[in-house]
Design a protein around this motif. Structure first.
Motif, short mmCIF file in Angstrom:
data_model
loop_
_atom_site.label_atom_id
_atom_site.label_comp_id
_atom_site.label_asym_id
_atom_site.label_seq_id
_atom_site.Cartn_x
_atom_site.Cartn_y
_atom_site.Cartn_z
N VAL A 1 3.39 7.88 -7.04
CA VAL A 1 3.65 9.14 -6.13
C VAL A 1 2.29 9.64 -5.91
O VAL A 1 1.83 10.45 -5.06
N ARG A 2 1.74 10.15 -7.28
CA ARG A 2 0.65 10.87 -7.30
C ARG A 2 -0.52 10.48 -6.70
O ARG A 2 -1.38 11.10 -6.15
N GLY A 3 -0.62 9.28 -6.91
CA GLY A 3 -1.49 8.40 -6.30
C GLY A 3 -1.63 8.01 -4.87
O GLY A 3 -2.51 7.33 -4.27
N VAL A 4 -0.34 8.20 -4.42
CA VAL A 4 0.06 7.77 -2.80
C VAL A 4 -0.63 6.35 -2.81
O VAL A 4 -1.04 5.90 -1.87
N VAL A 5 0.25 5.53 -3.53
CA VAL A 5 0.09 4.13 -3.36
C VAL A 5 0.89 3.55 -2.33
O VAL A 5 1.92 3.95 -2.27
N THR A 6 0.24 2.68 -1.61
CA THR A 6 1.03 2.11 -0.66
C THR A 6 1.64 0.57 -1.01
O THR A 6 1.26 0.06 -2.06
N PRO A 7 2.48 0.01 -0.28
CA PRO A 7 3.14 -1.05 -0.52
C PRO A 7 2.03 -2.14 -0.67
O PRO A 7 2.40 -3.16 -1.62
N VAL A 8 1.11 -2.47 0.12
CA VAL A 8 0.01 -3.33 0.07
C VAL A 8 -0.76 -3.15 -1.20
O VAL A 8 -0.97 -4.54 -1.88
N ALA A 9 -1.00 -2.16 -2.04
CA ALA A 9 -1.48 -2.09 -3.15
C ALA A 9 -0.52 -2.00 -4.28
O ALA A 9 -1.22 -1.82 -5.51
N LEU A 10 0.79 -2.00 -4.21
CA LEU A 10 1.61 -1.92 -5.38
C LEU A 10 1.33 -2.87 -6.45
O LEU A 10 1.08 -2.65 -7.75
N ARG A 11 1.21 -3.96 -6.11
CA ARG A 11 0.93 -5.06 -7.15
C ARG A 11 -0.44 -5.15 -8.11
O ARG A 11 0.03 -5.13 -9.29
N ASP A 12 -1.33 -4.51 -7.28
CA ASP A 12 -2.71 -4.31 -7.92
C ASP A 12 -2.46 -3.20 -8.93
O ASP A 12 -2.78 -3.26 -10.15
N ALA A 13 -1.76 -2.05 -8.48
CA ALA A 13 -1.40 -1.06 -9.30
C ALA A 13 -0.61 -1.13 -10.75
O ALA A 13 -0.72 -0.83 -11.75
N VAL A 14 0.57 -2.02 -10.51
CA VAL A 14 1.41 -2.32 -11.58
C VAL A 14 0.51 -3.37 -12.45
O VAL A 14 0.65 -3.42 -13.69
N ASP B 1 -2.76 -3.13 -13.29
CA ASP B 1 -3.47 -2.28 -14.07
C ASP B 1 -2.51 -1.66 -15.08
O ASP B 1 -3.10 -1.55 -16.26
N TRP B 2 -1.45 -1.28 -14.65
CA TRP B 2 -0.62 -0.56 -15.64
C TRP B 2 -0.13 -1.41 -16.69
O TRP B 2 -0.07 -0.97 -17.90
N LEU B 3 0.24 -2.49 -16.36
CA LEU B 3 0.61 -3.56 -17.53
C LEU B 3 -0.66 -3.86 -18.32
O LEU B 3 -0.32 -4.19 -19.49
N LEU B 4 -1.87 -3.84 -18.10
CA LEU B 4 -2.90 -3.94 -18.83
C LEU B 4 -3.28 -2.97 -19.81
O LEU B 4 -4.28 -2.93 -20.51
N GLU B 5 -2.84 -1.52 -19.58
CA GLU B 5 -3.03 -0.36 -20.15
C GLU B 5 -2.46 -0.74 -21.70
O GLU B 5 -1.73 -1.27 -22.23
#
Length: 81
Positions: A62-75, A77-81
């Motif tokens: 929400v804070r990053g205003v991630v769009t549906p197209v970018a969801l997989r990339d954001a996830v 990145d999160w999994l690699l943290e």
């Protein structure tokens, strides 16, 4: 599967809605995230057994205003943290 609204964000002129997905399996509950925006939507289920950790991911989306197209990339990145 249940979806709980985490928040909304305005992306240019389009409203995006962010959800926590909750799915009960035979042995455990798992959580994922979903983004809905006009004609687009994307979700990733079974990310974590931790409701709190997945909720925090959804809040970050929400804070990053991630769009549906970018969801997989954001996830990813999160999994690699």
């Amino acid at each position: 599967m249940r979806k709980l609204l985490v928040g909304e964000a305005l992306c240019q002129t389009l409203q995006a809605r962010y959800y926590l997905l909750e799915e009960e399996g035979e042995k455990a509950v798992s959580y994922g995230v979903r983004i809905e925006m006009e004609e687009e939507e994307a979700s990733v289920a079974n990310l974590s057994p931790s409701r709190q950790r997945t909720w925090e991911l959804a809040e970050r989306l929400v804070r990053g205003v991630v769009t549906p197209v970018a969801l997989r990339d954001a996830v990813d990145d999160w999994l690699l943290e």
